[in-house]
Design a protein around this motif. Structure first.
Motif, PDB file in Angstrom:
ATOM      1  N   UNK A 363       0.679  -1.071  -0.528  1.00 54.15           N
ATOM      2  CA  UNK A 363       0.300  -0.244   0.112  1.00 54.15           C
ATOM      3  C   UNK A 363       0.822   1.150  -0.012  1.00 54.15           C
ATOM      4  N   UNK A 364       0.570   2.504  -1.232  1.00 55.98           N
ATOM      5  CA  UNK A 364       1.770   3.801  -1.344  1.00 55.98           C
ATOM      6  C   UNK A 364       2.767   3.195  -1.411  1.00 55.98           C
ATOM      7  N   UNK A 365       3.078   1.855  -2.100  1.00 57.87           N
ATOM      8  CA  UNK A 365       4.912   2.170  -2.352  1.00 57.87           C
ATOM      9  C   UNK A 365       4.658   2.836  -3.630  1.00 57.87           C
ATOM     10  N   UNK A 366       5.970   3.180  -4.484  1.00 58.71           N
ATOM     11  CA  UNK A 366       5.896   3.477  -5.043  1.00 58.71           C
ATOM     12  C   UNK A 366       7.504   3.320  -6.013  1.00 58.71           C
ATOM     13  N   UNK A 367       7.199   2.942  -7.242  1.00 65.67           N
ATOM     14  CA  UNK A 367       9.011   2.607  -7.407  1.00 65.67           C
ATOM     15  C   UNK A 367       9.257   3.865  -8.562  1.00 65.67           C
ATOM     16  N   UNK A 368      10.702   4.377  -8.391  1.00 67.32           N
ATOM     17  CA  UNK A 368      10.607   5.960  -8.556  1.00 67.32           C
ATOM     18  C   UNK A 368      11.860   6.512  -9.557  1.00 67.32           C
TER      19      UNK A 368
END
Length: 447
Positions: A363-368
Motif C-alpha cells: 500500500x502506497x509504495x511506488x518505484x521511482x
C-alpha cells in the motif's frame, strides 16, 4: 535458485480443503492465490547452499535487529530515544511503555512469537532485507500448507509429467519452531492459569485462519488444557446486522476486556499497534491504556517493542547504524524522506522505492526515478505519517511473476520460507503463493 514446472494435481482443490487453513482463498481458482490456479503451475528450487545462505542471513538480520533495539532505547544524550520515537511518528503517550517493553526482565521479558523478513534473493546470490514484518506477520497458514503440498506430490505425483527430484525437501520448520516458542511463552506467561485470547478483525478471514492455526499448534503441541478464545475487534454480527458477540473493550483501569467484560491478561493480536493506538485516541482512552501497558501486567503478542521494528523508518536508522558493519551485505541504502543529505539526494536522483512508514502489502509504495513514478500502488490513506526512500533491487522473475522470499525468524533462529509472487514489481495484497523445494539434484531419480 530456479523455477521448475509442476503439474496441477487433479484433486488440488480438494486437497487444500482437507489439509489447509485459508482453504477458501487457496482453493479458489479465480483468485489465483495458490500457484495451482495458474495454467502452468511452478515452484522455485533452491540448492542446499542457498538454503543455508538464507538461513544464515535471517539469523544475522535478527541479531542485527536486537543490536539495533539495544541502541534505539539508550539515551547517549538526553532526549535521543524520544527523538527516534518521534521520527517514527509514534504517539508520545506510549513512549515510556514501549521503552519499558524492551527493557523489562521482571517477572518475565516481553516475549515475541515470530517475525518474518521480506528478502530479495537474486540469481547472483545477493540477499537483501526489504521489509520487516515484525508485528503482524501473516502467511503461517500458507507456510504449513506448502509442506502438505510437497508430501502429497512426492507420494502421489512422481510419475506425472513433471516429477520432483527424488531428494526434494523443503526449508520449512515453522510448525515445530512455533511450538517451541509457544512452550516458552506458556511457561513465562503462565498460560495454564491465565489462558490466552486471540484478537482478530472480523472482516479479515486471514486473521481468523492464522489464529486458528496458532491455537491448534498451542493445544496439540504444548497443552490441550490451556484456555483459548477468539475475540473480535469490533464485534460479530449476523446476516441481519444484529450483534451476536461484542468486540474488544477497555475498562476504566486500562485493561483490555472480552465480550463478557472479563479482563484479558494475555492477548495475541493481528492488528497493528498504530491502528490500535489511533482507536484509543478516538475513544479518549489513551492515557488509561498507556499507563496499564507501562506496568507490564497485560502481556501482548506481539509486544510493544515490535512497533519499532515494524515501522519502515527503522530501516533508515538501521542503514545509518550498520552501513559500515558486517550487516551491510544484507541491507539496502534507506533514508527518511526528510533526510537532505548528499547520499539521500543521490539515491532520489536514481532508481529507488518510496514506502510509507506504516502500511503493508504494498500500500502506497511506488518505484521511482528522479523524473517520477514508474509504478505505484494506491495509498488508501497511508503516507501522511511520512515515507522512506530505499535503494531499488530487481526481484527475480519466473513465469511472469516477480517473487520475494518471506523468511521466518522464531526465537532468533531461521524457521523456513514462504514465497510470494506478483505480476507487478511491487508485491501487493492479491499476490501468488509459490511453493518451493530444496534439492541438489536436478533430475528425478526413482528409488
Amino acid at each position: 535458485m530456479k523455477p521448475i514446472k509442476i503439474i496441477r494435481r487433479p484433486q488440488w482443490q480438494r486437497h487444500i480443503q482437507e489439509n489447509s487453513y485459508q482453504a477458501d482463498v487457496l482453493s479458489d481458482p479465480k483468485q489465483k492465490y495458490w500457484v495451482e490456479a495458474l495454467p502452468q503451475p511452478f515452484a522455485i528450487q533452491f540448492d542446499r547452499s542457498e538454503e543455508t545462505a538464507i538461513a544464515t542471513a535471517t539469523e544475522a538480520i535478527w541479531a542485527m535487529c536486537v543490536k539495533f533495539l539495544d541502541w534505539f532505547f539508550i539515551d547517549r544524550e538526553e532526549g535521543d530515544v524520544q527523538q527516534r520515537l518521534a521520527a517514527l511518528q509514534i504517539r508520545p503517550e506510549y513512549w515510556q511503555a514501549i521503552a519499558q517493553s524492551w527493557d523489562r526482565t521482571q517477572p518475565v521479558e516481553d516475549l515475541s512469537l515470530c517475525a518474518r523478513f521480506d528478502l530479495a534473493v537474486t540469481a547472483e546470490g545477493q540477499i537483501k532485507l526489504m521489509e520487516i514484518n515484525g508485528e503482524t506477520p501473516l502467511l503461517g497458514a500458507e507456510t504449513v500448507y506448502q509442506w502438505n503440498w510437497l508430501v502429497d506430490y512426492l507420494h502421489n505425483h512422481q510419475h506425472s509429467k513433471y516429477p520432483l527430484p527424488s531428494d526434494a525437501n523443503q526449508f520449512n520448520e515453522f510448525w515445530d519452531a512455533i511450538a517451541g516458542q509457544w512452550r516458552r511463552i506458556a511457561a513465562g506467561y503462565d498460560l495454564k492459569q491465565h489462558g490466552i485470547s486471540f484478537l482478530v478483525d472480523e472482516n479479515l478471514e486471514e486473521d481468523l485462519e492464522m489464529a486458528m492455526q496458532l491455537i491448534e499448534i498451542l493445544t496439540d503441541e504444548v497443552d490441550p488444557d490451556i484456555y483459548t478464545q477468539i475475540v473480535y475487534l469490533r464485534g460479530l454480527k449476523d446476516e441481519r446486522g444484529q450483534e451476536i458477540q461484542r468486540g474488544l473493550g477497555l475498562d476504566d483501569d486500562g485493561y483490555f476486556v472480552d465480550h463478557v467484560n472479563d479482563r484479558i491478561p494475555v492477548l495475541w493480536k493481528m492488528y497493528d499497534w498504530s491502528d490500535l493506538q489511533n482507536d484509543m485516541a478516538n475513544a479518549g482512552t489513551t492515557a488509561a491504556l498507556a499507563a496499564r501497558l507501562a506496568t507490564g501486567e497485560m502481556k501482548i503478542i506481539e509486544p510493544l517493542w515490535k512497533q519499532v521494528l515494524s515501522n519502515k523508518g527503522a530501516l533508515a536508522m538501521m542503514w545509518e547504524q550498520f552501513k559500515d558493519s558486517e550487516y551491510r551485505q544484507y541491507l539496502l541504502a534507506t533514508y527518511l524522506d526528510t533526510d537532505n543529505s548528499y547520499e539521500s539526494t543521490q539515491l532520489l536522483l536514481g532508481m529507488h522505492v518510496r514506502k510509507p512508514l506504516l502500511g503493508l502489502e504494498g500500500v502506497a509504495v511506488s518505484i521511482e526515478t528522479g523524473f517520477g513514478a514508474l509504478e505505484q500502488k494506491e495509498s488508501f490513506g497511508y503516507g501522511a505519517e511520512g515515507f522512506i526512500v530505499q535503494e531499488y533491487i530487481e526481484l527475480p522473475e519466473a513465469f511472469g511473476y516477480y517473487y520475494a522470499i518471506g523468511s521466518w525468524a522464531i526465537d532468533g533462529e531461521a524457521a523456513g520460507i514462504i514465497i510470494r509472487g506478483d505480476t507487478s514489481k511491487i508485491t501487493g495484497r492479491h499476490c501468488l503463493i509459490i511453493p518451493h523445494i530444496v534439492s541438489d539434484n536436478g533430475l528425478y531419480l526413482p528409488d
